[in-house]
Structure formats: structure tokens, C-alpha cells
Design a protein around this motif. Structure first.
Motif, PDB file in Angstrom:
ATOM      1  N   LYS A 184      -6.993   6.883  -2.730  1.00 26.97           N
ATOM      2  CA  LYS A 184      -7.319   5.667  -1.994  1.00 26.97           C
ATOM      3  C   LYS A 184      -8.838   5.485  -1.991  1.00 26.97           C
ATOM      4  O   LYS A 184      -9.591   6.469  -1.972  1.00 26.97           O
ATOM      5  CB  LYS A 184      -6.751   5.708  -0.591  1.00 26.97           C
ATOM      6  N   GLY A 197       0.816  -1.210   0.000  1.00 27.34           N
ATOM      7  CA  GLY A 197       0.000   0.000   0.000  1.00 27.34           C
ATOM      8  C   GLY A 197       0.852   1.264   0.000  1.00 27.34           C
ATOM      9  O   GLY A 197       0.379   2.338  -0.349  1.00 27.34           O
ATOM     10  N   TYR A 232      -5.628  -1.014   3.637  1.00 26.86           N
ATOM     11  CA  TYR A 232      -4.759   0.015   3.061  1.00 26.86           C
ATOM     12  C   TYR A 232      -3.274  -0.371   3.102  1.00 26.86           C
ATOM     13  O   TYR A 232      -2.462   0.249   2.448  1.00 26.86           O
ATOM     14  CB  TYR A 232      -4.969   1.353   3.759  1.00 26.86           C
TER      15      TYR A 232
END
Length: 102
Positions: free
Chosen positions: A33, A26, A74
Motif C-alpha cells: 500500500k 481496496g 485505502y
């Protein structure tokens, strides 16, 4: 168990298989995002199926009338935006990293 190349047996035995889950890819995300709007999400799981990085998680955490919550990992999401593009109810929005407050 890590061995130096000098101590590795000739047969090249692998003591521990590698896994990309160990690497936080990530960090490669540079622009946007995905943010899931839990109120709009109908739990069709298309995002979960098509995510190339397996970054969509199904949590056994009730939300409203649903028995599970969909969240983005994430640590592994690279921000490709496929989930947002394919969401049939547009519940996933790609947001600038700088606009997101943790």
C-alpha cells in the motif's frame, strides 16, 4: 429503489445510476500500500492526476507551509504503485501491508 426483474418497466428505466464509489475495491490490494511522506511531498499532484482509481484525496487540511494535505483513500486504492513510480520527489513509498501499523 430496487425492483425485481418482473417489476421492471419495459423501457428499463434506471432509477438510480450505479457508481463504483460504493464498492470498496481496496480489499483487492494484496501486497503493498502507498504511504505518503507529507514532509517530502511537494504537492505537485501528479499522483492525484494519474491514479487510475481516483484514490488520492486532496484535503483542505494545512500541513507545514502547504494549505492542503494529500492522502490515500485505502478503501479504493488497489496498490498498483503508479503514484509511487511517478512521484518526482519519491514521497510515496509502497510498503508491505503487514508492516503498516494502523
Amino acid at each position: 429503489m430496487k425492483l425485481s426483474w418482473r417489476k421492471t418497466p419495459i423501457a428499463g428505466i434506471i432509477f438510480e445510476p450505479g457508481s463504483s464509489a460504493e464498492y470498496r475495491t481496496g480489499d483487492w490490494r494484496i501486497e503493498k500500500k502507498p504511504i505518503i511522506n507529507q514532509d517530502k511531498c511537494i504537492r505537485c499532484l501528479i499522483c492525484w492526476i494519474i491514479c487510475p482509481d481516483v484514490s488520492i484525496n486532496r484535503l483542505q487540511k494545512p500541513y507545514g507551509k502547504y494549505e492542503e494535505t494529500i492522502e490515500v483513500d485505502y478503501y479504493h486504492c488497489k496498490g498498483c504503485g503508479i503514484c509511487s513510480a511517478e512521484c518526482p520527489v519519491k514521497a510515496i513509498e509502497m510498503v508491505e501491508e503487514s508492516r503498516v501499523v494502523a
